[in-house]
Design a protein around this motif. Sequence first.
Motif, PDB file in Angstrom:
ATOM      1  N   SER A  73       0.800  -1.229   0.000  1.00 39.12           N
ATOM      2  CA  SER A  73       0.000   0.000   0.000  1.00 39.12           C
ATOM      3  C   SER A  73       0.828   1.272   0.000  1.00 39.12           C
ATOM      4  N   PRO A 299       3.164   3.790   3.807  1.00 39.23           N
ATOM      5  CA  PRO A 299       2.070   2.841   3.586  1.00 39.23           C
ATOM      6  C   PRO A 299       0.724   3.459   3.957  1.00 39.23           C
ATOM      7  N   GLN A 300      -0.295   3.128   3.182  1.00 38.68           N
ATOM      8  CA  GLN A 300      -1.621   3.709   3.377  1.00 38.68           C
ATOM      9  C   GLN A 300      -2.560   2.776   4.127  1.00 38.68           C
ATOM     10  N   ALA A 301      -2.126   1.564   4.372  1.00 38.77           N
ATOM     11  CA  ALA A 301      -2.970   0.593   5.088  1.00 38.77           C
ATOM     12  C   ALA A 301      -2.251   0.131   6.341  1.00 38.77           C
ATOM     13  N   GLY A 302      -3.005  -0.332   7.335  1.00 35.75           N
ATOM     14  CA  GLY A 302      -2.396  -0.834   8.556  1.00 35.75           C
ATOM     15  C   GLY A 302      -1.912   0.283   9.450  1.00 35.75           C
ATOM     16  N   ARG A 306       3.224  -1.240   9.740  1.00 39.40           N
ATOM     17  CA  ARG A 306       2.985  -1.805   8.411  1.00 39.40           C
ATOM     18  C   ARG A 306       4.182  -1.598   7.482  1.00 39.40           C
ATOM     19  N   GLU A 310       5.572  -4.506   4.894  1.00 38.32           N
ATOM     20  CA  GLU A 310       5.638  -4.327   3.443  1.00 38.32           C
ATOM     21  C   GLU A 310       7.082  -4.459   2.955  1.00 38.32           C
TER      22      GLU A 310
END
Length: 410
Positions: A73, A299-302, A306, A310
């Motif tokens: 993400s 990152p855009q999620a978690g 995260r 990733e």
Amino acid sequence: MIIGFSSRAASSACALCAAGVLVLGPAAPAAPAGADPAPAGGARATAPRPALLYRSGTQVRPRPGAPGVPDVSALSWLVADADTGEVLAASNAHRRLPPASTLKTLFALTVLPVLPGDIRHRVTEEELSGIGAGSSLVGVVEGRSYQVSDLWRGVFLNSGNDAVHVLAALNGGWRTTAARMQATARSLGALDTHVLSPDGYDAPGQVSSAYDLAVFGRAGLRNPDFARYCATVEARFPARDGGTYGIVNTNRLLSGTNGVAPYPGLIGIKNGYTSNAGNTLVAAARRGDRTLLVTVLNPQAGGGLRVYEEARELLDWGFGAAGRVDPVGSLDALRTPPKPRPGPAPGLSPGPRPGPEGTSVVATTTLAVDDDGSPWSDAAAIAGAAVLGGVGVALLLRLVGRRRPGGRGR
């Protein structure tokens, strides 16, 4: 205090300056990724495949049997071979984003060579002024004497902005250090980076990219001091009362803290976080005879961890894809190649010539010249000046350390 240099000290300083100039001459870049060797006669058998790194979205050139690229993400990421510089895959590699403390990789590349770790320095109030609110700190205090190596461990392990401020002061000041960092970035072909705050603290207009940060990480691994500091998991840091306390590397893929499992074979490099940049990471791992670099930006999620997961997925993919993908670009692609250097005139042999007082002088080295007649590129010239200034700082600090009380070891 007025410090006088003896003729012997001045000669040593000149020798160091000359060495710094020669070291900073632009290095020949590696062959472009995917290029075939030139056959006899000078023509290439096939043209290199064009780089894809300026395209948006995920870029990869899989061969049959290559594993699929993980769905991460991050706003931008990159996977590269640290030895060859080949970029195996990337997404928005040149997107300019706030780097947070991953910019400290460039700070270290710029300042490490000119501030030897055995120098000892007593910190002043002025050197600790101007630290941004909410900055990560290692605990540097006014009036305490530190070895420069202590401060570097504070930078790499605790991401201490207080340690960066002191080292920048020793390097000529905050603005001078930012300018030298900018010159270093340009000399490495990192053209997306704009430096305003050497510690990576958010500043309007301060940006870098996944590509540039991978360039810095790769260059750092070639510096033994950088490589040692970024791989250190735990250390002791001087306390205010004269004792020490423990510090742990905040790169959780290395230290395995906060529930993040350490990555097998990880060898550093640097993580970061600010509210504007989000979580950022440059990491390197070695498996067998292969070393991979990954950069993960925001990152855009978690949650906040995260970024490590990733990076783990991308490293796993990179090791699994070795030999099964063609490169999409190279970390050497934007370096400025040097101009050809003419050889000596017929019948002349460059070498030492007699100098004053029984010394010898090395024959003048011919520098590469740009089309406009100026030696080197502008970036390399500025970088050369940076090293000359840094060498002078190092010499002064050594002399001061020898002459004032408390200037010796702990």
